[in-house]
Design an enzyme around this catalytic site. Structure first.
Site, PDB file in Angstrom:
ATOM      1  CG  HIS A 151     -19.631   3.991 -40.563  1.00  0.00           C
ATOM      2  ND1 HIS A 151     -19.948   4.704 -41.701  1.00  0.00           N
ATOM      3  CD2 HIS A 151     -18.494   4.566 -40.067  1.00  0.00           C
ATOM      4  CE1 HIS A 151     -19.060   5.667 -41.874  1.00  0.00           C
ATOM      5  NE2 HIS A 151     -18.159   5.611 -40.907  1.00  0.00           N
ATOM      6  CB  SER A 211     -15.886   7.061 -42.588  1.00  0.00           C
ATOM      7  OG  SER A 211     -16.323   7.608 -41.378  1.00  0.00           O
ATOM      8  CG  ASP A 256     -21.839   4.254 -44.466  1.00  0.00           C
ATOM      9  OD1 ASP A 256     -22.900   4.680 -44.951  1.00  0.00           O
ATOM     10  OD2 ASP A 256     -21.785   3.742 -43.327  1.00  0.00           O
TER      11      ASP A 256
END
Length: 306
Positions: free
Chosen positions: A235, A133, A160
């Protein structure tokens, strides 16, 4: 001797299973005698030996310990994973995260050996960098920083990665330039994206919106670069179960078994590290050639070597 397709598939899929090394968790506070620049969560094999090291950057407001299952999977294949804590309740800028990560990288040379199990050492000649992230962006920003200290990173893996809430709202440092292959990183790169990361959950905006997500990080990375899209997952689905369930309230999640997602992501990380730290490309090439060996669907899978 010719290797059969079945043998290749078996060799490729072993990275998705728990490895042969027993591992232990080590928590090192910033007040430790080794003077780390921040609190650290370390997962290490306990068997005597010298192991490659992976520096792992946590995501936005996600405690570094919430990746325990994923990091255990990686470490069980013979890696030491060091996950710094960048902040507590009060968030800091990504520039400050990058600085902390840089300081931790420096600390590895002086402090890591003192906190590891007896007769276990880190091989800092084989050091890799990863993050999830916002931490994925932190990892790329550190790799891009001209002031990044030795030891140098031999692989960068974004899980991600996200560079902001939108192309016009990118957080500093603005590393995305929207020019293909523009990243000034010659280090091999792998990017793992999620199929649901760019989707809303009701009125809640996506956590990995288009224009600042995995696709852009892949597009701007120079070869060699790999790209794997976990098509049916969200996610936060690689986090430990309790926080992944909590995150699913605000972040679109896949319907599949999260353990399979963690094994899938962990296996990709291990295969990439084996290739670019260990010089063994059998697993990576096998997965790229036949993504069905993975426990989840990776589609598309792209490997640009030159």
């Amino acid at each position: 001797m010719t290797t059969s397709a079945a043998e290749i598939a078996t060799a490729s899929s072993d990275v998705f299973e728990t490895g042969n090394y027993e591992v232990t968790d080590i928590k090192v506070g910033s007040g430790d005698a080794t003077k780390p620049p921040t609190d650290l969560f370390i997962v290490s094999p306990v068997t005597k030996g010298t192991y490659p090291v992976l520096l792992f950057c946590h995501g936005f407001y996600i405690p570094n310990t919430c990746y325990t299952t994923l990091l255990h999977h990686i470490a069980s294949h013979g890696y030491i994973v060091v996950a710094p804590k960048f902040y507590g309740l009060i968030i800091i800028s990504i520039s400050k995260e990058v600085n902390k990560a840089s300081l931790v990288t420096e600390w590895l040379s002086t402090g890591l050996s003192s906190v590891l199990p007896e007769n276990v050492n880190g091989d800092l000649e084989n050091l890799a960098l990863s993050g999830h992230s916002r931490g994925g962006k932190t990892a790329f920003a550190l790799a891009l920083a001209s002031t990044a200290p030795p030891p140098k990173f031999k692989a960068v893996i974004g899980i991600d990665p996200v560079a902001g809430s939108g192309p016009s709202m990118r957080s500093a440092p603005k590393i995305l330039e929207y020019i293909p292959r523009s990243f000034g990183i010659t280090t091999p790169v792998a990017v793992v994206g999620t199929g649901y990361g760019n989707q809303r959950l009701g009125l809640i905006p996506p956590f990995a919106p288009d224009g600042v997500n995995h696709s852009e990080f892949f597009n701007e990375s120079k070869p060699p670069v790999c790209y794997f899209l976990a098509k049916d997952y969200g996610h936060c689905d690689m986090l430990d179960d309790w926080i992944a369930k909590l995150a699913s309230i605000v972040c679109k999640s896949g319907a599949g078994d999260r353990d399979l997602m963690r094994r899938g992501v962990g296996g990709i990380v291990v295969a990439f590290l084996r290739c670019y730290l260990g010089g063994d490309d059998v697993n990576l090439n096998g997965i790229v050639g036949d993504p069905s060996v993975a426990p989840i669907t990776f589609d598309p899978v792209i490997y640009v070597q030159e």
